[in-house]
Design a protein around this motif. Sequence first.
Motif, short mmCIF file in Angstrom:
data_model
loop_
_atom_site.label_atom_id
_atom_site.label_comp_id
_atom_site.label_asym_id
_atom_site.label_seq_id
_atom_site.Cartn_x
_atom_site.Cartn_y
_atom_site.Cartn_z
N GLU A 14 0.84 -1.19 0.00
CA GLU A 14 0.00 0.00 0.00
C GLU A 14 0.88 1.25 0.00
OE1 GLU A 14 -3.43 2.15 2.77
OE2 GLU A 14 -2.71 0.13 3.26
N GLY A 15 0.57 2.17 -0.91
CA GLY A 15 1.33 3.40 -1.01
C GLY A 15 2.45 3.34 -2.04
N GLU A 16 2.84 2.14 -2.46
CA GLU A 16 3.87 2.01 -3.49
C GLU A 16 3.28 2.28 -4.87
OE1 GLU A 16 7.30 -1.09 -2.00
OE2 GLU A 16 5.77 -1.77 -3.38
N GLU A 17 4.18 2.51 -5.82
CA GLU A 17 3.77 2.75 -7.20
C GLU A 17 4.01 1.51 -8.04
OE1 GLU A 17 5.73 6.13 -8.75
OE2 GLU A 17 4.47 7.58 -7.70
N LEU A 18 3.14 1.27 -8.98
CA LEU A 18 3.38 0.23 -9.98
C LEU A 18 3.26 0.85 -11.35
CD1 LEU A 18 0.31 -2.04 -10.57
CD2 LEU A 18 0.18 -0.22 -8.91
N ASN A 49 -10.33 6.07 -13.74
CA ASN A 49 -11.24 6.72 -12.79
C ASN A 49 -10.99 6.22 -11.38
OD1 ASN A 49 -12.45 8.11 -14.89
ND2 ASN A 49 -14.05 6.57 -15.19
N GLY A 50 -10.81 7.16 -10.43
CA GLY A 50 -10.60 6.80 -9.04
C GLY A 50 -9.18 6.41 -8.69
N VAL A 67 0.86 4.20 -11.18
CA VAL A 67 -0.35 4.25 -10.34
C VAL A 67 0.07 4.01 -8.90
CG1 VAL A 67 -2.55 3.16 -9.83
CG2 VAL A 67 -1.85 3.48 -12.19
N VAL A 68 -0.43 4.84 -7.99
CA VAL A 68 -0.19 4.64 -6.55
C VAL A 68 -1.15 3.58 -6.05
CG1 VAL A 68 -0.18 5.73 -4.28
CG2 VAL A 68 0.57 7.03 -6.28
N ALA A 69 -0.61 2.56 -5.40
CA ALA A 69 -1.42 1.43 -4.93
C ALA A 69 -2.23 1.83 -3.72
CB ALA A 69 -0.52 0.24 -4.61
N ASP A 70 -3.52 1.87 -3.85
CA ASP A 70 -4.45 2.14 -2.76
C ASP A 70 -4.95 0.81 -2.21
OD1 ASP A 70 -7.55 2.72 -1.99
OD2 ASP A 70 -6.26 4.44 -1.52
N LYS A 71 -5.35 0.82 -0.95
CA LYS A 71 -5.78 -0.45 -0.32
C LYS A 71 -7.03 -1.02 -1.00
CE LYS A 71 -8.39 1.82 3.39
NZ LYS A 71 -8.54 1.94 4.85
N ASP A 72 -7.79 -0.15 -1.66
CA ASP A 72 -9.01 -0.62 -2.34
C ASP A 72 -8.75 -1.06 -3.78
OD1 ASP A 72 -10.56 -0.06 -0.08
OD2 ASP A 72 -10.78 2.05 -0.68
N LEU A 73 -7.50 -0.92 -4.24
CA LEU A 73 -7.19 -1.28 -5.62
C LEU A 73 -7.14 -2.80 -5.78
CD1 LEU A 73 -6.32 -0.45 -8.48
CD2 LEU A 73 -3.95 -0.45 -7.67
N LYS A 74 -7.97 -3.33 -6.64
CA LYS A 74 -8.00 -4.77 -6.89
C LYS A 74 -7.92 -5.10 -8.39
CE LYS A 74 -10.74 -5.94 -2.77
NZ LYS A 74 -11.99 -6.55 -2.27
N LEU A 75 -8.44 -4.18 -9.19
CA LEU A 75 -8.53 -4.47 -10.63
C LEU A 75 -8.24 -3.20 -11.42
CD1 LEU A 75 -9.42 -6.57 -12.87
CD2 LEU A 75 -11.67 -5.50 -12.70
N LEU A 76 -7.36 -3.32 -12.45
CA LEU A 76 -7.16 -2.25 -13.42
C LEU A 76 -8.06 -2.55 -14.62
CD1 LEU A 76 -3.27 -1.89 -13.29
CD2 LEU A 76 -4.96 -0.39 -12.24
N ASN A 110 -5.49 -7.96 -12.65
CA ASN A 110 -5.75 -8.08 -11.22
C ASN A 110 -4.50 -7.69 -10.44
OD1 ASN A 110 -8.44 -9.14 -11.37
ND2 ASN A 110 -7.55 -11.08 -12.08
N VAL A 111 -4.69 -6.92 -9.36
CA VAL A 111 -3.59 -6.45 -8.52
C VAL A 111 -3.88 -6.79 -7.06
CG1 VAL A 111 -2.25 -4.44 -7.78
CG2 VAL A 111 -3.11 -4.56 -10.13
N GLU A 112 -2.87 -7.28 -6.38
CA GLU A 112 -2.99 -7.56 -4.94
C GLU A 112 -2.21 -6.51 -4.16
OE1 GLU A 112 -1.84 -10.98 -1.61
OE2 GLU A 112 -1.55 -11.37 -3.77
N VAL A 113 -2.90 -5.78 -3.28
CA VAL A 113 -2.28 -4.72 -2.48
C VAL A 113 -2.16 -5.21 -1.04
CG1 VAL A 113 -2.47 -2.35 -1.67
CG2 VAL A 113 -3.25 -2.95 -3.98
N ILE A 114 -0.93 -5.19 -0.51
CA ILE A 114 -0.68 -5.59 0.88
C ILE A 114 -0.92 -4.38 1.78
CG2 ILE A 114 1.02 -6.55 2.49
CD1 ILE A 114 2.46 -7.70 0.03
N PRO A 115 -1.87 -4.49 2.71
CA PRO A 115 -2.14 -3.35 3.59
C PRO A 115 -0.89 -2.93 4.36
CG PRO A 115 -3.85 -5.03 3.79
CD PRO A 115 -2.76 -5.63 2.97
#
Length: 643
Positions: free
Chosen positions: A211-215, A239-240, A265-274, A297-302
């Motif tokens: 969470e908070g990292e960029e991809l 969007n979002g 893109v900055v990885a937000d905890k709610d990010l699951k799918l591009l 599909n993206v997995e974000v580690i809290p």
Amino acid sequence: MFEEEIKNKLELDRRIQEELGLVEYLTDDEMTNLGVEKLRQILNTVKQISEDVARKKLLETDRYRLVSRLKRLEKRLMRAINLYEQIHVDVIVKVDKESMKANMPVKINLILKNHNPFEVQVKLQEMKLKGVSLITMSHPTTLSLRPRSIERVTLLFKKLENELIIGPFRILCRGQNIERKIFVDPVIMKTEVPKPILRVVKDVDKTKVKEGEELEVKLIIKNEGDGIAKGVYLKDNTNGLKVRGITEWTGDLAPGASKSISYRVVADKDLKLLKPAIVTFKDESGKQIKVQSNSVNVEVIPIEHVKTETEEEQVKPLKHENVQKISIDEIIDEIGKLGLLTLTGYSLASLIPKKRKIPKKVIIEKDIHWTTWKQDNEEIIIILEHPVAIVKEEYQDFIRFRKATPVEIFHSVDRTTARRLQETFIYIMKGILTRWRPNEADGVKIEELYEDQSYKKICKELKKRKLNNVPRNPMLICTYYRKKSLFRKETVMKVYVKTCANIRQLYFNEVDHVPMSFSSSEISDLVKEISQAPCPIIVFLGSPTGWDENTKKFAKETYNPMTHLVFVDLKTFERYFNEKDDLLMDLCSFLPQIAPEEVSAEEVDERLEKLDSLLLDGTLTLEEYARRVKKLKSEKILRNIRE
């Protein structure tokens, strides 16, 4: 009983044997070679014997056999005599199957077969054309056909419309004071309308982030059809999302061309799918088409599951904010005054003649030796590594220094070497193309361009007349011609030799690690421009850093009878082209070959281990790995070693 009939039968058999001999057992060609006078004498004899067969008393079965035998012989004699009295030339028109494809020239073969025992002069008097224009013809309009021979005349046409008509043909044949006109029906064709087919792929550098990292998100769009995609509009759905970089692109895509854009893109905890990106474009008829990419599909580690501070510090890169970069020459001048030149190492600061402030973060990866230098209260970063071993990547908000991969080191070249390789290649090709000639060419005119527009553009930006020790991307243009008259020349073929290097990268950073790609607009636009020539062309493209895998694959699979492409790695002189192209196989045979070096069995094992490591860590693709192993085997380096 039947004694008279049998006697007459035997007498006629004897007469046929004595007067006709073995004529009836000759082939058609052997019979024709007897000559017209001899054939007429034999025909008169056959007619006399036929009259006796009809008059004499015979058994009906014997009479039928003799009459049939003599009629067959008479028919063959008449046919052979007719070859001396009339012209017998067959004309067959065959259309090459590739001609039906879009953007391909029309290739037609006129097959002329002379059945006569004498030479026939054939002249193409008239050929009507609609929707095409003649490019070249393999023979002159008048040619001689040897007795009983076949000649193939190839005509190449350029398409002007989708519906085209070639013909009718009017051909005049002359020989032995005999004349005949032959009319051949026209060829009516409707070519396939070229259609663009766009494929869009979305990819990320990692699917598992904190969470908070960029991809990094990369979008690649490629035209896999045979038509031009016009007004292409690529727009990603962001969007979002917190986005940094360009997420859309507009332009045209030629067949085989591709375009890529990337953003972060900055990885937000709610990010699951591009979500998929959307592309709209028009085909050549103006029809609007819409396609979309894949989703990712993206997995974000809290943040609560992130590594501890101690673990994080072990891999955390060094950062320096608001670093100001100045010329390496100015650094050396200042340090030289202090007598400390040997302590500077190598600086990856921008090699611009004047100071330049860049308010960006600087990230230096672990295991890179570096230091700082202060001048006029400004901090300068000095990288104490060989330039080939370091790669500088510039992003929108930061600059990153990292270790070069083995593949990047393999492709790397400094600017002095790049210039020397380009000049050597131009010199070699000039010598080869001066001696080489295509069919029907009488001479060659060679024009040499010593620098291209990208070099002139940088000189203009820096307000300099020339840049020392920087490649200039020179080019050769060889025009092969044949003489039509004393003052008129006709172009048969053109050969372009173009050298390609990233001049801006080499001037500002000393070293370039990135192989060239045919998909770059500068190269593809150049080939597209020179392909408009009305004659066949050959294009040699040479790069000091080699070529990427997509370009190599494109070179080996692409064939166009009007535009022949050869890609050359200037360091190794490896060339990539379609080996089914006979013209390129002939011309490339003149290029120098680099003999394989002799290596020991231990060195072979080391090479194989390195290739295995590069394959396992993902640096090499499976195709490239197989190619390099095959190359070792082809050089017989692996004899008496494991298969």
